[in-house]
Design an enzyme around this catalytic site. Sequence first.
Site, PDB file in Angstrom:
ATOM      1  N   HIS A  28       0.797  -1.229   0.000  1.00 14.58           N
ATOM      2  CA  HIS A  28       0.000   0.000   0.000  1.00 14.58           C
ATOM      3  C   HIS A  28       0.830   1.280   0.000  1.00 14.58           C
ATOM      4  O   HIS A  28       0.261   2.367   0.100  1.00 14.58           O
ATOM      5  CB  HIS A  28      -0.924   0.038   1.219  1.00 14.58           C
ATOM      6  CG  HIS A  28      -2.137  -0.823   1.094  1.00 14.58           C
ATOM      7  ND1 HIS A  28      -3.280  -0.434   0.431  1.00 14.58           N
ATOM      8  CD2 HIS A  28      -2.380  -2.080   1.537  1.00 14.58           C
ATOM      9  CE1 HIS A  28      -4.170  -1.394   0.487  1.00 14.58           C
ATOM     10  NE2 HIS A  28      -3.660  -2.414   1.154  1.00 14.58           N
ATOM     11  N   LYS A  40      -8.974  13.592   5.022  1.00 12.90           N
ATOM     12  CA  LYS A  40      -8.150  12.392   5.012  1.00 12.90           C
ATOM     13  C   LYS A  40      -7.103  12.502   6.112  1.00 12.90           C
ATOM     14  O   LYS A  40      -6.973  13.564   6.741  1.00 12.90           O
ATOM     15  CB  LYS A  40      -7.475  12.187   3.660  1.00 12.90           C
ATOM     16  CG  LYS A  40      -6.672  13.385   3.149  1.00 12.90           C
ATOM     17  CD  LYS A  40      -6.226  13.139   1.708  1.00 12.90           C
ATOM     18  CE  LYS A  40      -7.385  13.196   0.753  1.00 12.90           C
ATOM     19  NZ  LYS A  40      -7.243  12.320  -0.411  1.00 12.90           N
ATOM     20  N   ARG A  41      -6.394  11.411   6.334  1.00 17.10           N
ATOM     21  CA  ARG A  41      -5.331  11.411   7.333  1.00 17.10           C
ATOM     22  C   ARG A  41      -4.373  12.588   7.090  1.00 17.10           C
ATOM     23  O   ARG A  41      -4.007  12.861   5.956  1.00 17.10           O
ATOM     24  CB  ARG A  41      -4.582  10.077   7.236  1.00 17.10           C
ATOM     25  CG  ARG A  41      -3.415   9.898   8.157  1.00 17.10           C
ATOM     26  CD  ARG A  41      -2.988   8.430   8.159  1.00 17.10           C
ATOM     27  NE  ARG A  41      -2.754   7.905   6.809  1.00 17.10           N
ATOM     28  CZ  ARG A  41      -1.554   7.820   6.244  1.00 17.10           C
ATOM     29  NH1 ARG A  41      -0.478   8.238   6.888  1.00 17.10           N
ATOM     30  NH2 ARG A  41      -1.418   7.300   5.042  1.00 17.10           N
ATOM     31  N   LYS A  49       0.264  14.206   1.796  1.00 21.36           N
ATOM     32  CA  LYS A  49      -1.093  14.512   1.343  1.00 21.36           C
ATOM     33  C   LYS A  49      -1.312  16.020   1.181  1.00 21.36           C
ATOM     34  O   LYS A  49      -2.305  16.453   0.606  1.00 21.36           O
ATOM     35  CB  LYS A  49      -2.119  13.914   2.308  1.00 21.36           C
ATOM     36  CG  LYS A  49      -2.108  12.379   2.290  1.00 21.36           C
ATOM     37  CD  LYS A  49      -3.110  11.804   3.266  1.00 21.36           C
ATOM     38  CE  LYS A  49      -3.057  10.277   3.301  1.00 21.36           C
ATOM     39  NZ  LYS A  49      -3.595   9.643   2.081  1.00 21.36           N
ATOM     40  N   THR A  70      -8.927   5.997  -1.833  1.00 23.52           N
ATOM     41  CA  THR A  70     -10.298   5.586  -2.126  1.00 23.52           C
ATOM     42  C   THR A  70     -11.292   6.706  -1.866  1.00 23.52           C
ATOM     43  O   THR A  70     -12.404   6.671  -2.385  1.00 23.52           O
ATOM     44  CB  THR A  70     -10.704   4.358  -1.282  1.00 23.52           C
ATOM     45  OG1 THR A  70     -10.442   4.621   0.102  1.00 23.52           O
ATOM     46  CG2 THR A  70      -9.928   3.121  -1.721  1.00 23.52           C
ATOM     47  N   LYS A  76     -15.019   7.794  -3.689  1.00 24.48           N
ATOM     48  CA  LYS A  76     -16.275   8.062  -2.989  1.00 24.48           C
ATOM     49  C   LYS A  76     -16.843   9.426  -3.373  1.00 24.48           C
ATOM     50  O   LYS A  76     -18.054   9.570  -3.588  1.00 24.48           O
ATOM     51  CB  LYS A  76     -16.050   7.993  -1.477  1.00 24.48           C
ATOM     52  CG  LYS A  76     -15.618   6.620  -0.990  1.00 24.48           C
ATOM     53  CD  LYS A  76     -15.003   6.696   0.397  1.00 24.48           C
ATOM     54  CE  LYS A  76     -14.255   5.418   0.735  1.00 24.48           C
ATOM     55  NZ  LYS A  76     -13.378   5.558   1.908  1.00 24.48           N
TER      56      LYS A  76
END
Length: 888
Positions: free
Chosen positions: A426, A619-620, A625, A730, A734
């Site tokens: 991952h 998100k985290r 990110k 993901t 969504k």
Amino acid sequence: MSQNAGYFSSSIPLNTVKATTASSADVPTTRPTSLKRVLSGPALKTMLAGGAHSQPKTPTRDDSEFRDYVHSEISRDIATIKYSVVMHLTATFLRTPASIDSAHAYLASAFSVRDRLLQRWNLTNEYHDKIGAKRVYYMSLEFLIGRTFDNALLALGLREEYSKVLGDVGFCLEDIIDEERDAALGNGGLGRLAACYVDSMACSNYPGWGYGLRYKYGMFQQQILNGYQVEAPDCWLDTPNPWEFPRPDVTYPVKFYGHLVRDPHSLHRYKWESDVVYDAMAFDVPVPGYGTTNVGNIRLWSCKTNTLFDLNKFNSGDYQGATGGQVAAQILTDVLYPNDNTNDGKELRLRQEYLFCSATMQDIMARFKKTSRPLSELPDLAAIQLNDTHPTLGVPELMRILIDEEALSWDEAWDITTRTFAFTNHTILPEAMEKWPVPMLDKILPRHMGIIYDINLFFLQKVEKQFPGDRELLSRISIIEETNPQQVRMAFLACVGSHKVNGVAAIHSDIIKQTIFKDFVRIQGVDKFINKTNGVSPRRWMNECNPDMSDLITEVVGDRSWVNDLTKIKQLEDKLEDASFRERWRAAKQKNKERLAKYILTTTGIKVSAHALFDVQVKRIHEYKRQLMNIFSVIYRYHLLKQMSPEQREREVPRVVIFAGKAASGYWVAKQVIKLINSVAEVVNSDEEIGDILKVVFIPDYSVTAAEVIIPASDISQHISTAGTEASGTSNMKFVLNGGIILGTVDGANIEIGEEIGEEQIFFFGCLAHEVEDFRHYLRFNQPKPDAALQTAFDMIQRNTFGDAQLFQPLIDAIMRGGDVYLLSVDFPSYIEAHKAVEEAYRNHDEWVTKSILSVARMAKFSSDRSIQEYAEEVWNIEPQPVLNCGL
């Protein structure tokens, strides 16, 4: 070469043959053992006289009425449902009409639904056992399943019936649904992917179970105090959890520390002796299948001591010593991802992972041995999927069981193991590649360290024959990294121990074959390394969370079959020119935005306009990110708005910028980003000149339930990781499935989404993956002046606009003096241009609705059902096995 060099070490390191127990404080002294049952009367006399211990009795005959009940579905009529709910209210929770409240109404309704699920659960497993079905065992350290009640009602097709029953006793179904707390069994995309996959296995009739740990306090509950993230325990189990079924009959011993005794009759067989033994007890969580009677399962392990409460110590005044063993055991499953910034934290994580792997392997073996088939056929009945590296200790654990307990030879055990396991990678981030220090692993798991040495030795011997004399190759691929201290590279162990290795998006799979597994591709062949692009469950991420848009899709398709066959949503394109449909589509999105605006007001106290553009990044929190780049752009936007006249500001597109996500408890930089976001929000939201033109919101304690409100309401969602760093993602799937538009980099699954829905439906920006290293090299040795827009954001921070600038200076320094590893300065100019393009497109409402409808219509590829089907056909070699002939 020295004897201690990792990849040429002997079968068992010399120090592990000696005692390698923990400190005396960690090792319990000999204590009385508990009896399995409390005996009295004749049974006690028999036992004291040396007779056999009494065992639970089994039925002497088969009762047809009992069997008929088990094999017929509980009636679905209103009267039966109401009777069930009322019985649980009165008999399970001791409520009367005068003492009932919404919390107990939820619990009674949930237990009533659980009764139905458990009946189907039993039938499903009975049927799969009867036909000898091959099962998938999906091992994941986290399962972010969210809430279950509403999902179960939809799967069973009983939502209207339960709504009517609850209405009769004075409650609204939506209020009862809100009584449920999210299960604190995961944190981010890894856990949510696992939850979607077990859902898809159940709905697609694949015999499959998830395996994980039952965390008492989750990772943590995120609170925001003075703008800072503060971690508190997530006490989600303080009230009864209807969706788990305790299985005290399914308990396995798990050893730690100790020493090894060599079997004189076998080169590779050892007896592992230890006084530190805990019990892993199972809790089963049924996973309802939508449109099928099949029910899947997630089996979670909870750790407990297998020794008695020490009454002698208690009576002598040593109260802490009396319970020390219990505390030491229970702490293993208290918290997900305990902070590993300390050595004790690292050891706790390692023991936690091994508890998970050992209990799971023992359980799989116990189920297989009931079939009485030879061990060589284990891969014919079991496929074990490792979800990232956390379950990798399952490889040496299965080898230990097969060699030490089942007396197989090394070659036999290794053949079975490698045909049973498959591995999903991952990440490509070096800091996220799990490694364990050899001395630590040797101390805690001496037998497994020896097995890992042997796996590595035999693998490298084989490679040496293929590529004689290439010592650099041996060093690069060794499972044991030659550092000080030596490290066990878990990704390499998973790769060597599996028959298939997959990435989770096309670009990610290509990158891992060109980087971390490049040598393994050369050695083991390219066919072993495949791609399986992630997917999301349309049950959870459209049918449940977005009912109004779901109803529109059902209207177009003609029924709800699209929920299990997402290819049918392609028919939405036929409605692209239908003015009435377009208006209802826009209204559904607006209703979702109004719901989110209300949620924001409730959770943060910030009032936002539902008519603004909702710009979401949830998100985290992590540097790659790039939430930091997002908040820098907000600061720059705020600066521009402050330079405008009131008339100019009125012509701007109002925007609500929404953040949510947790930072790991030990991740200081990520926590400072949260502080900066909240500091900017405090200034911007209180600026009366700006008003509703710009709002900034940080929603605390992001969860599945929060996502179910946020995602359907987005206009733009940001997926802006540095190119080549996001494996897949993901949340992007969504958001698009719910009619949102992506603003993102050419990274992860963004690329494949663009290929499916058309790049004109996505706002791409930023450098490409193959350019990243060149930019990093340049920035490492140069300090170019930042773009004017980025410098403006820096200046505002450094002028104390958002509080003490010294708090945030390290964030700026990481870009200006730290090499800007994640290339914020490189991508910022194109990021700002992309925002301008978003605003221009959003002004044209008709164009925006077209983008939204087309995006949803073309998202069939990103169903987790498609992902699971590909795994089943290309990795697991299993077939769907719908439950038949069971009366349901």
